[in-house]
Design a protein around this motif. Structure first.
Motif, PDB file in Angstrom:
ATOM      1  N   THR A 134       0.788  -1.235   0.000  1.00 48.20           N
ATOM      2  CA  THR A 134       0.000   0.000   0.000  1.00 48.20           C
ATOM      3  C   THR A 134       0.819   1.284   0.000  1.00 48.20           C
ATOM      4  O   THR A 134       0.274   2.356  -0.252  1.00 48.20           O
ATOM      5  CB  THR A 134      -0.933   0.032   1.226  1.00 48.20           C
ATOM      6  N   SER A 155     -10.379  -1.993  -1.079  1.00 47.05           N
ATOM      7  CA  SER A 155     -10.357  -2.122   0.381  1.00 47.05           C
ATOM      8  C   SER A 155      -9.018  -2.614   0.923  1.00 47.05           C
ATOM      9  O   SER A 155      -8.884  -2.824   2.130  1.00 47.05           O
ATOM     10  CB  SER A 155     -11.463  -3.083   0.836  1.00 47.05           C
ATOM     11  N   LYS A 157      -5.651  -2.665   2.585  1.00 42.41           N
ATOM     12  CA  LYS A 157      -4.991  -1.777   3.548  1.00 42.41           C
ATOM     13  C   LYS A 157      -3.610  -2.323   3.893  1.00 42.41           C
ATOM     14  O   LYS A 157      -3.217  -3.389   3.419  1.00 42.41           O
ATOM     15  CB  LYS A 157      -5.849  -1.627   4.809  1.00 42.41           C
ATOM     16  N   ARG A 158      -2.911  -1.586   4.718  1.00 39.67           N
ATOM     17  CA  ARG A 158      -1.530  -1.911   5.068  1.00 39.67           C
ATOM     18  C   ARG A 158      -1.404  -3.356   5.562  1.00 39.67           C
ATOM     19  O   ARG A 158      -2.155  -3.803   6.417  1.00 39.67           O
ATOM     20  CB  ARG A 158      -1.028  -0.939   6.137  1.00 39.67           C
TER      21      ARG A 158
END
Length: 212
Positions: A134, A155, A157-158
């Motif tokens: 990300t 959607s 994320k990290r």
């Protein structure tokens, strides 16, 4: 002829027998059942390609991408890296056009974006995450994957894990996509979620013929 010599005696087949044997061998080879590719449990139809994609495990074990019976990228082959490991395939004939990894930690965002934009419509795109993807992932990059059929990329994320197979230039939702969420309550590695994988038979790209 002694009993021993009789046991060791092997009659040479006549030419007719040899021809019959060769015909049977050729027929057997031609009708032998094909074997599943990429460790699938079944053989894919002629108009589909076998694939298997597995994400990396944390930032330690690299991902694996197999297409049409050949492992294209893997930790063992030492050709994977942090970020998006990607294979681009000609959707009509199954020829691998290019593969490599887009470094989403230290790579140049503009170069990554250019690479994704250059993928032609109809190409099959196989992607496996490794490490965090990300850092350099922009909304424009996410939208390009949406245009290949991804529904999860928005959607991501990290430290999430993600695998995906889609087709460039389509808005149809891909069935070949999985995501593992980075969650301290469910992570199985130290601060990392479990790896994810997808496999199956991906449909061949059908060339559209324009009638004048």
């Amino acid at each position: 002829m002694s009993q021993l010599s009789h046991l060791l005696y092997v009659r040479a087949p006549s030419s007719k027998m040899r021809n019959t044997f060769l015909s049977l061998s050729s027929a057997y080879s031609a009708t032998a059942s094909p074997k599943p590719k990429c460790s699938l449990s079944r053989v894919c139809p002629p108009d589909h390609f076998a694939l298997y994609i597995r994400s990396g495990a944390a930032n330690v074990v690299g991902p694996k991408i197999c297409f049409d019976g050949k492992i294209i990228m893997s930790h063992v082959l030492n050709n994977v890296g942090p970020g998006l490991n990607i294979v681009v395939v000609n959707g009509e004939n199954g020829v691998v056009e290019k593969f490599g990894y887009l470094n989403m930690k230290t790579g140049n965002p503009q170069e990554i974006l250019t690479y994704l934009k250059e993928i032609k419509p109809g190409m099959i795109v196989l992607v496996a995450s490794f490490d965090d993807i990300t850092t350099k992932l922009t909304n424009e990059m996410r939208n390009l994957f949406v245009g290949m059929g991804s529904t999860f990329i928005k959607s991501i994320k990290r430290k999430d894990n993600w695998v995906f197979a889609g087709r460039a230039g389509t808005q149809n939702r891909s069935l070949f996509e999985k995501q593992a969420f980075n969650d301290d309550r469910t992570n199985i590695y130290e601060g990392w979620p479990d790896m994810v994988e997808v496999s199956g038979c991906f449909p061949r790209t059908i060339r559209q013929v324009c009638h004048l």
